[in-house]
Design an enzyme around this catalytic site. Structure first.
Site, PDB file in Angstrom:
ATOM      1  N   ASP A  13      29.265  17.222  58.312  1.00  0.00           N
ATOM      2  CA  ASP A  13      30.167  16.293  57.617  1.00  0.00           C
ATOM      3  C   ASP A  13      30.035  14.853  58.112  1.00  0.00           C
ATOM      4  O   ASP A  13      30.993  14.087  58.104  1.00  0.00           O
ATOM      5  CB  ASP A  13      31.640  16.743  57.742  1.00  0.00           C
ATOM      6  CG  ASP A  13      31.818  18.178  57.286  1.00  0.00           C
ATOM      7  OD1 ASP A  13      31.224  18.536  56.257  1.00  0.00           O
ATOM      8  OD2 ASP A  13      32.537  18.941  57.964  1.00  0.00           O
ATOM      9  N   GLY A  40      29.157  21.251  52.345  1.00  0.00           N
ATOM     10  CA  GLY A  40      29.855  20.433  51.345  1.00  0.00           C
ATOM     11  C   GLY A  40      29.380  19.012  51.515  1.00  0.00           C
ATOM     12  O   GLY A  40      29.620  18.399  52.543  1.00  0.00           O
ATOM     13  N   HIS A  41      28.639  18.526  50.534  1.00  0.00           N
ATOM     14  CA  HIS A  41      28.080  17.179  50.618  1.00  0.00           C
ATOM     15  C   HIS A  41      28.717  16.312  49.538  1.00  0.00           C
ATOM     16  O   HIS A  41      28.675  16.662  48.366  1.00  0.00           O
ATOM     17  CB  HIS A  41      26.560  17.221  50.444  1.00  0.00           C
ATOM     18  CG  HIS A  41      25.850  17.954  51.541  1.00  0.00           C
ATOM     19  ND1 HIS A  41      24.504  18.163  51.542  1.00  0.00           N
ATOM     20  CD2 HIS A  41      26.310  18.518  52.681  1.00  0.00           C
ATOM     21  CE1 HIS A  41      24.167  18.832  52.640  1.00  0.00           C
ATOM     22  NE2 HIS A  41      25.246  19.062  53.336  1.00  0.00           N
TER      23      HIS A  41
HETATM   24  P1  GDP Z   1      28.050  15.841  54.744  1.00  0.00           P
HETATM   25  O1  GDP Z   1      28.441  17.271  54.786  1.00  0.00           O
HETATM   26  O2  GDP Z   1      27.334  15.396  55.979  1.00  0.00           O
HETATM   27  O3  GDP Z   1      27.310  15.452  53.502  1.00  0.00           O
HETATM   28  O4  GDP Z   1      29.418  14.991  54.745  1.00  0.00           O
HETATM   29  P2  GDP Z   1      30.732  15.276  53.845  1.00  0.00           P
HETATM   30  O5  GDP Z   1      30.480  14.760  52.495  1.00  0.00           O
HETATM   31  O6  GDP Z   1      31.200  16.658  54.014  1.00  0.00           O
HETATM   32  O7  GDP Z   1      31.818  14.387  54.623  1.00  0.00           O
HETATM   33  C1  GDP Z   1      31.723  13.016  54.715  1.00  0.00           C
HETATM   34  C2  GDP Z   1      32.982  12.395  54.112  1.00  0.00           C
HETATM   35  O8  GDP Z   1      33.076  11.045  54.494  1.00  0.00           O
HETATM   36  C3  GDP Z   1      32.959  12.385  52.600  1.00  0.00           C
HETATM   37  O9  GDP Z   1      34.261  12.492  52.117  1.00  0.00           O
HETATM   38  C4  GDP Z   1      32.367  11.014  52.283  1.00  0.00           C
HETATM   39  O10 GDP Z   1      32.751  10.543  51.007  1.00  0.00           O
HETATM   40  C5  GDP Z   1      32.973  10.185  53.363  1.00  0.00           C
HETATM   41  N1  GDP Z   1      32.165   9.067  53.815  1.00  0.00           N
HETATM   42  C6  GDP Z   1      30.839   9.062  54.103  1.00  0.00           C
HETATM   43  N2  GDP Z   1      30.482   7.877  54.615  1.00  0.00           N
HETATM   44  C7  GDP Z   1      31.608   7.120  54.683  1.00  0.00           C
HETATM   45  C8  GDP Z   1      31.888   5.792  55.166  1.00  0.00           C
HETATM   46  O11 GDP Z   1      31.030   5.054  55.639  1.00  0.00           O
HETATM   47  N3  GDP Z   1      33.183   5.373  55.070  1.00  0.00           N
HETATM   48  C9  GDP Z   1      34.170   6.161  54.545  1.00  0.00           C
HETATM   49  N4  GDP Z   1      35.401   5.669  54.513  1.00  0.00           N
HETATM   50  N5  GDP Z   1      33.929   7.392  54.079  1.00  0.00           N
HETATM   51  C10 GDP Z   1      32.673   7.870  54.158  1.00  0.00           C
HETATM   52 MG    MG Z   2      30.138  18.413  54.580  1.00  0.00          MG
END
Ligand code: GDP
Ligand code: MG
Length: 432
Positions: A13, A40-41
């Site tokens: 995440d 979950g991306h």
């Molecule tokens: P993944 O599993 O690594 O793809 O990450 P997730 O999507 O599960 O979790 C990352 C969360 O942080 C998501 O809700 C993104 O929309 C949010 N997000 C990612 N980068 C940023 C950022 O730079 N700032 C903010 N505020 N939210 C972010």
């Molecule tokens: Mg995730």
């Protein structure tokens, strides 16, 4: 052009999906390499939020070929529903922009029951998402599980394979049900599953999936020959890796960089860039050691401001300070060429920020990660926060303190930061 890989360096995440989608702008292929529907991306683009579990995070870009690689395990129902959801949202998911490897393993209904069974028996719970991912990998290693290719074989042969694969499951649940009957465990009984039932499961989703099943190697060969940009999308993270992470509080696959390369079917010497994604703080879903965890008001604030609730489960994520010792540890095992630091906007809302730069461990101060992490106490460096990243589109436009924070990460880890996330929307990405 080149081949770039995007992997997580913390506990998942970190915002890999967002980084993949961003990088995919110029790519011809994006291949999701490991994990299953436990991932979950999230991608925020065109003012909309998309949550992917199995589909590559580039699916929103119709000009890119999105691929699911041989290292992934796919729940047919989840995949079918995800394709439908994307299509309903107006996203193109056709054979010319999406393929799934014939070697990708199938997650069956009994895999979820097995997850529940193992959690029931374990005194030390892993805290799995209960999606049958680990148990699919287990049967893959047992060499009885079925792959996408099996959806295309003759029906009677398919049914035989399913029956063979179900044998161990049915023996296990028969014994488990006896223990439940004896009152040893307070749990709903486990169903005996027949080959007919799982054959039906295959037939229900076959129609929606069969046209996407492909031999991915010739497609990758062609793109590599033409020197096109290929992005390999990791799932989960280094510290959840079954070889290198917090075993046994890990995932059942190998989401480190080498495992991710293997899951995509692209050899290490062909990969030009390995981009490690971190958040400007830490979060963790499920149980396991978390040295910098903040079970207090600070942790609550980070959770609220960073919306730290699971994309897959909605579970509140555990939150804490950035642990640079853990991040630096991943540098060589991952062969990192750069970092992407997300949520710089979120952490800046705190006036004072701590960053972990060492551990107190058995009467000593150490700067590496020992196998018994639970014996580590964090040593922090306090940094000045209180910044606002709004409006900044370049590194130079970021507030001085935010720049200092990024430079500190670079100096400590010895890895350059190339990408900075200052908001969830893809537009809020700063290239350094
Ligand atoms: P993944 O599993 O690594 O793809 O990450 P997730 O999507 O599960 O979790 C990352 C969360 O942080 C998501 O809700 C993104 O929309 C949010 N997000 C990612 N980068 C940023 C950022 O730079 N700032 C903010 N505020 N939210 C972010
Ligand atoms: Mg995730």
């Amino acid at each position: 052009m080149s081949i770039k890989m995007i992997v997580g360096l913390q506990y998942g995440d970190e915002g890999k999906g967002r980084a993949v989608h961003y990088e995919a702008k110029q790519a011809s292929i994006v291949i999701r390499a490991t994990g299953g529907s436990n991932a979950g991306h999230t991608v925020v683009a065109n003012g909309k939020k998309y949550a992917m579990h199995l589909l590559p995070s580039a699916i929103i870009r119709p000009e890119v070929l999105s691929m699911i690689g041989p290292g992934v395990v796919a729940d047919l129902q989840v995949l079918t529903e995800e394709i439908k959801q994307m299509r309903d949202a107006g996203i193109k998911v056709e054979r010319d922009n999406f393929v799934i490897s014939e070697r990708t393993h199938i997650t069956f209904p009994h895999h979820k029951q097995l997850d529940r069974l193992y959690e029931m028996l374990k005194s030390n719970k892993v805290g799995t998402t209960g999606r049958g991912v680990g148990t699919t990998y287990e049967e893959k290693a047992r060499r009885t599980n079925l792959r996408m290719h099996d959806l295309l074989i003759d029906s009677s042969e398919l049914k035989n394979k399913i029956a063979e694969n179900l044998k161990v499951y049915n023996v296990l649940v028969t014994e488990a049900n006896k223990l439940i009957e004896q009152g040893v465990y307070q749990e709903d009984k486990f169903p005996i599953i027949t080959a007919d039932e799982e054959f039906e499961y295959c037939m229900t989703y076959k129609e929606a999936i069969k046209d996407y099943i492909a031999d991915i190697y010739p497609i990758l060969d062609k793109a590599i020959e033409k020197d096109e940009l290929i992005i390999i999308e990791g799932a989960q993270s280094f510290w959840l890796d079954n070889d290198h992470g917090d075993y046994p509080m890990t995932t059942s696959s190998h989401p480190n960089a080498s495992g991710t390369a293997s899951g995509a079917g692209i050899g290490p010497t062909l990969i030009n860039e390995v981009i490690g994604v971190i958040k400007a703080y830490s979060s963790r879903v499920g149980n396991g050691p978390f040295i910098t965890e903040q079970k207090n008001e600070i942790g609550d604030k980070i959770r609220e401001w960073g919306h730290e609730y699971g994309t897959t489960t909605g579970r509140p994520r555990r939150t804490g300070w950035l642990d640079l010792v853990m991040v630096k540890h991943t540098k060589n095992p991952s062969g990192l060429t750069s970092l992407c630091v997300n949520h710089l906007d979120t952490i800046g809302k705190l006036d004072k920020i701590n960053v972990c730069i060492g551990y107190k461990y058995k009467g000593q101060v150490i700067k590496h990660v020992p196998i018994d992490k639970e014996n580590c106490e964090p040593i922090y460096q306090e940094m000045k926060g209180g910044w606002n990243t709004e409006g900044a589109t370049t590194f130079e436009e970021l507030p001085k303190e935010a720049q200092e924070y990024i430079k500190f990460i670079e100096e400590y880890t010895g890895v350059p930061v190339k990408y900075i996330g200052v908001g969830a929307d893809e537009k809020r990405t700063i290239i350094k």
